[in-house]
Design an enzyme around this catalytic site. Structure first.
Site, PDB file in Angstrom:
ATOM      1  N   SER A 230       0.852  -1.183   0.000  1.00 11.13           N
ATOM      2  CA  SER A 230       0.000   0.000   0.000  1.00 11.13           C
ATOM      3  C   SER A 230       0.885   1.229   0.000  1.00 11.13           C
ATOM      4  CB  SER A 230      -0.875   0.009   1.272  1.00 11.13           C
ATOM      5  OG  SER A 230      -1.532   1.242   1.459  1.00 11.13           O
TER       6      SER A 230
ATOM      7  N   TYR B  51      -2.182  -1.070  10.371  1.00 13.98           N
ATOM      8  CA  TYR B  51      -2.225  -1.256   8.917  1.00 13.98           C
ATOM      9  C   TYR B  51      -0.921  -0.798   8.289  1.00 13.98           C
ATOM     10  CZ  TYR B  51      -4.048  -0.877   4.116  1.00 13.98           C
ATOM     11  OH  TYR B  51      -4.254  -1.004   2.769  1.00 13.98           O
TER      12      TYR B  51
END
Length: 256
Positions: free
Chosen positions: A144, A157
């Site tokens: 990401s 995350y």
């Protein structure tokens, strides 16, 4: 489209929607046989239906990637049905507990890492063992933009996605000589149904996000899936151990 993946077969996790679905569809359009995996049976089977309606080949296997035995079963079933594992897109991940770390429930930290990081580890572990038996393959992990730079209120995350970037590099060094390539994509803001709803509800925030992207355009799930398809093909045969941002230039730096 040229059938870049004709004769190849593999799997995609979290393929019931968003980037995972787009990836599975792109791989199938390129001629691959795709094992669609998701924790949701309904969503996963819908992806299979879309692929088959467009002339592709796909099967569904339910899998919770936080359970290693289920991941092993997914890899084994893919090999059993298709004969081999040429590629895998490890896409599953969650973002639980979006608060400052001092206010975070430790259970949210554990849950995020268990699915996003441990799930990727379990997947790679069993995928490389299957690929070695047939001369190699290509593994794509979903990192990401949050795996390249920090993101406030998303500590677990961000930590898990940074870890996936490092894991990708390490595995590339371990298995490159055995014919296995492993890379990661780093999606930025991507126009999925969730983002579409957010854009409708908060148009000014959406406009501000677009203005922060050098290209001025948000990536689509199809953009992400097409890069996965490329990395799984022989066109990318000398790309190994890298993380590719697909974000319109967002992580290149900040616009003034």
């Amino acid at each position: 489209m040229t059938k870049l993946l004709q004769g190849k077969s593999g799997l995609v996790t979290a393929a019931g929607a968003g980037i995972g679905r787009a990836s599975a569809i792109s791989l199938a359009k390129a001629g691959a046989k795709v094992m669609v995996s998701d924790i949701s049976v309904r969503s996963g089977q819908e992806t299979v239906k879309i692929i088959k309606e467009n002339g592709g080949q796909a099967q569904f296997f339910k899998c919770d990637v936080s359970d290693e035995e289920q991941v092993k079963a997914l890899v084994d079933e893919t090999v059993s049905i298709f004969g081999k594992l040429d590629f895998a897109h490890n896409n599953a991940g969650i973002n639980a507990g979006q608060v400052k770390i001092g206010e975070m429930d430790s259970k949210d930290w554990d849950k995020t890492l268990k699915v996003t990081l441990y799930g990727t580890f379990y997947s790679i572990k069993h995928e490389v063992n299957a690929m070695i038996k047939t001369g190699g393959g290509s593994i794509i992990n979903s990192a990401s933009a949050a795996g390249i730079e920090g993101s406030p209120n998303m500590a677990p995350y961000t930590a898990s996605k940074h870890a996936i970037v490092g894991l990708t590099k390490s595995v590339a060094l371990e298995y490159g000589k055995q014919g296995i390539r492993i890379n990661s994509i780093a999606p930025g803001a991507t126009f999925t149904p969730a983002i579409e709803r957010w854009a409708e509800d908060h148009p000014e925030q959406y406009k501000g996000t677009l203005e922060s992207i050098p290209s001025g355009e948000m990536a689509t799930a199809e953009d992400q899936g097409n890069v996965v398809m490329f990395l799984c093909s022989d066109l990318a045969k000398n790309i190994n151990g890298v993380t590719i941002p697909i974000d319109g230039g967002y992580t290149a730096g900040k616009l003034e």
